[in-house]
Motif scaffolding. Sequence first.
Motif, mmCIF file in Angstrom:
data_model
loop_
_atom_site.group_PDB
_atom_site.id
_atom_site.type_symbol
_atom_site.label_atom_id
_atom_site.label_comp_id
_atom_site.label_asym_id
_atom_site.label_seq_id
_atom_site.Cartn_x
_atom_site.Cartn_y
_atom_site.Cartn_z
ATOM 1 N N ALA A 198 -29.099 4.466 86.907
ATOM 2 C CA ALA A 198 -28.666 4.561 85.321
ATOM 3 C C ALA A 198 -28.933 5.653 84.534
ATOM 4 C CB ALA A 198 -29.424 3.412 84.569
ATOM 5 N N TYR A 199 -30.107 6.241 84.861
ATOM 6 C CA TYR A 199 -30.744 7.369 84.311
ATOM 7 C C TYR A 199 -29.701 8.642 84.763
ATOM 8 C CZ TYR A 199 -33.501 11.790 83.539
ATOM 9 O OH TYR A 199 -33.847 12.907 83.014
ATOM 10 N N ASN A 200 -29.670 8.836 86.080
ATOM 11 C CA ASN A 200 -28.726 9.826 86.542
ATOM 12 C C ASN A 200 -27.192 9.749 85.983
ATOM 13 O OD1 ASN A 200 -30.939 11.128 88.014
ATOM 14 N ND2 ASN A 200 -30.319 9.501 89.891
ATOM 15 N N LYS A 201 -26.851 8.628 85.878
ATOM 16 C CA LYS A 201 -25.514 8.449 85.442
ATOM 17 C C LYS A 201 -25.370 8.808 83.934
ATOM 18 C CE LYS A 201 -20.975 7.205 85.445
ATOM 19 N NZ LYS A 201 -20.135 8.466 86.174
ATOM 20 N N TYR A 202 -26.276 8.378 83.182
ATOM 21 C CA TYR A 202 -26.586 8.583 81.589
ATOM 22 C C TYR A 202 -26.660 10.324 81.532
ATOM 23 C CZ TYR A 202 -28.210 9.127 76.894
ATOM 24 O OH TYR A 202 -28.388 9.571 75.512
ATOM 25 N N ARG A 203 -27.495 11.030 82.323
ATOM 26 C CA ARG A 203 -27.453 12.127 82.228
ATOM 27 C C ARG A 203 -26.253 13.239 82.442
ATOM 28 N NH1 ARG A 203 -31.941 14.979 85.935
ATOM 29 N NH2 ARG A 203 -30.292 14.196 87.501
ATOM 30 N N ASP A 204 -25.358 12.570 83.391
ATOM 31 C CA ASP A 204 -24.021 13.153 83.593
ATOM 32 C C ASP A 204 -23.353 12.884 82.322
ATOM 33 O OD1 ASP A 204 -25.012 13.656 86.283
ATOM 34 O OD2 ASP A 204 -24.328 12.009 87.033
ATOM 35 N N LEU A 205 -23.256 11.808 81.905
ATOM 36 C CA LEU A 205 -22.372 11.309 80.811
ATOM 37 C C LEU A 205 -22.740 12.398 79.632
ATOM 38 C CD1 LEU A 205 -22.093 7.652 80.786
ATOM 39 C CD2 LEU A 205 -20.305 9.063 81.341
ATOM 40 N N LYS A 206 -23.929 12.616 79.432
ATOM 41 C CA LYS A 206 -24.583 13.605 78.365
ATOM 42 C C LYS A 206 -24.059 14.827 78.565
ATOM 43 C CE LYS A 206 -28.513 14.913 75.944
ATOM 44 N NZ LYS A 206 -29.993 14.587 75.995
ATOM 45 N N ASP A 207 -24.111 15.388 79.863
ATOM 46 C CA ASP A 207 -23.761 16.611 80.255
ATOM 47 C C ASP A 207 -22.290 16.880 79.923
ATOM 48 O OD1 ASP A 207 -26.340 17.259 80.611
ATOM 49 O OD2 ASP A 207 -26.166 16.986 83.063
ATOM 50 N N GLN A 208 -21.452 15.966 80.218
ATOM 51 C CA GLN A 208 -20.007 15.978 80.222
ATOM 52 C C GLN A 208 -19.388 16.167 78.728
ATOM 53 O OE1 GLN A 208 -18.302 12.801 82.301
ATOM 54 N NE2 GLN A 208 -19.284 13.480 84.253
ATOM 55 N N THR A 209 -20.085 15.134 77.910
ATOM 56 C CA THR A 209 -19.631 15.027 76.439
ATOM 57 C C THR A 209 -20.770 15.454 75.398
ATOM 58 O OG1 THR A 209 -20.310 12.903 76.355
ATOM 59 C CG2 THR A 209 -18.100 13.254 77.217
ATOM 60 N N GLY A 210 -21.672 15.556 75.929
ATOM 61 C CA GLY A 210 -22.892 15.831 74.623
ATOM 62 C C GLY A 210 -23.420 14.380 74.459
ATOM 63 N N SER A 211 -24.802 14.758 73.835
ATOM 64 C CA SER A 211 -25.429 13.145 73.392
ATOM 65 C C SER A 211 -24.600 12.893 72.111
ATOM 66 C CB SER A 211 -27.007 13.408 73.339
ATOM 67 O OG SER A 211 -27.080 14.270 72.183
ATOM 68 N N PRO A 212 -24.493 11.615 71.744
ATOM 69 C CA PRO A 212 -24.071 11.176 70.667
ATOM 70 C C PRO A 212 -24.506 11.888 69.348
ATOM 71 C CG PRO A 212 -24.596 9.149 71.957
ATOM 72 C CD PRO A 212 -25.186 10.421 72.639
ATOM 73 N N GLU A 213 -25.810 11.998 69.060
ATOM 74 C CA GLU A 213 -26.389 12.722 68.135
ATOM 75 C C GLU A 213 -25.898 14.032 67.825
ATOM 76 O OE1 GLU A 213 -27.908 10.976 70.218
ATOM 77 O OE2 GLU A 213 -28.887 9.318 69.137
ATOM 78 N N GLU A 214 -25.501 14.783 69.082
ATOM 79 C CA GLU A 214 -25.063 16.082 69.056
ATOM 80 C C GLU A 214 -23.781 16.217 68.638
ATOM 81 O OE1 GLU A 214 -25.726 17.380 73.049
ATOM 82 O OE2 GLU A 214 -27.996 17.817 72.592
#
Length: 253
Positions: A198-214
């Motif tokens: 879950a952590y690794n997948k979340y990190r991948d999603l964040k790297d692809q699209t940026g965090s929601p706050e950003e």
Amino acid sequence: MKPKLSKAFRQGLLKITSTTGAWIITGGMNTGVMKLVGEIIQLNHYRSKPVHIIGIATWGCVSGTDVLNVQGQTVQYTKSQTDVPGEASLDSKHTEFILVDDGSNHKFGAEIEFRASLERAISGEFFDPAPTFGRQHSGVAGSTSLRPEKFVSVPVVLLVIEGGPNTFKTVHEAVVKNKIPAVFFEGTGRCCNVFAKAYNKYRDLKDQTGSPEELNTNSDVIKKRKDEIKRLLREELKEELELLDSGKKTKKV
């Protein structure tokens, strides 16, 4: 647990307990990692520094409670062999026990909320980014009257090794509700591998699209993006969660 991971865990746990005087809190049963922790602490070479291993268990899941149901007496508890589902013996290598009785029988997990509240009270909000003095607490923490005026905050960390369905609740109570950080031993299997994926997948999603706050400061947009990430994570982890829930061994990540 793989031999290499088991060796690293043994060495690390012995080093921490022998040099810091840390208390260890487990589920207290003579099974799995709880039993392993008791065996490891027996190897402690620094006998002048006794190690406290505190077992917090659900009363209705402990075998042989008939001999424990007394007041003001010292009794001898003997480990018994039981194949009753939802029941196990206490581990004799633990030094103290707290047994939580919610009236249930053979249902593990009744102690989880109590344990998290106790650990929160011990930590004294050590990890709270913005502690508020005089704040009222629920559960064991109760209120500030439970603490002396010169109360010293103590760091508390949740160590997660393997773990089954109840481990998700344990982590939620500790991390989400009580702000206690957790360390996961990736590669030990079951629950830990799910959290690692879950952590690794979340990190991948964040790297692809940026965090929601950003992406946007608009609260509605942030919420929508977070909900989308949650949905994607649930889809990605569906198989592992179903296997855990059915009690089967999860596949390696």
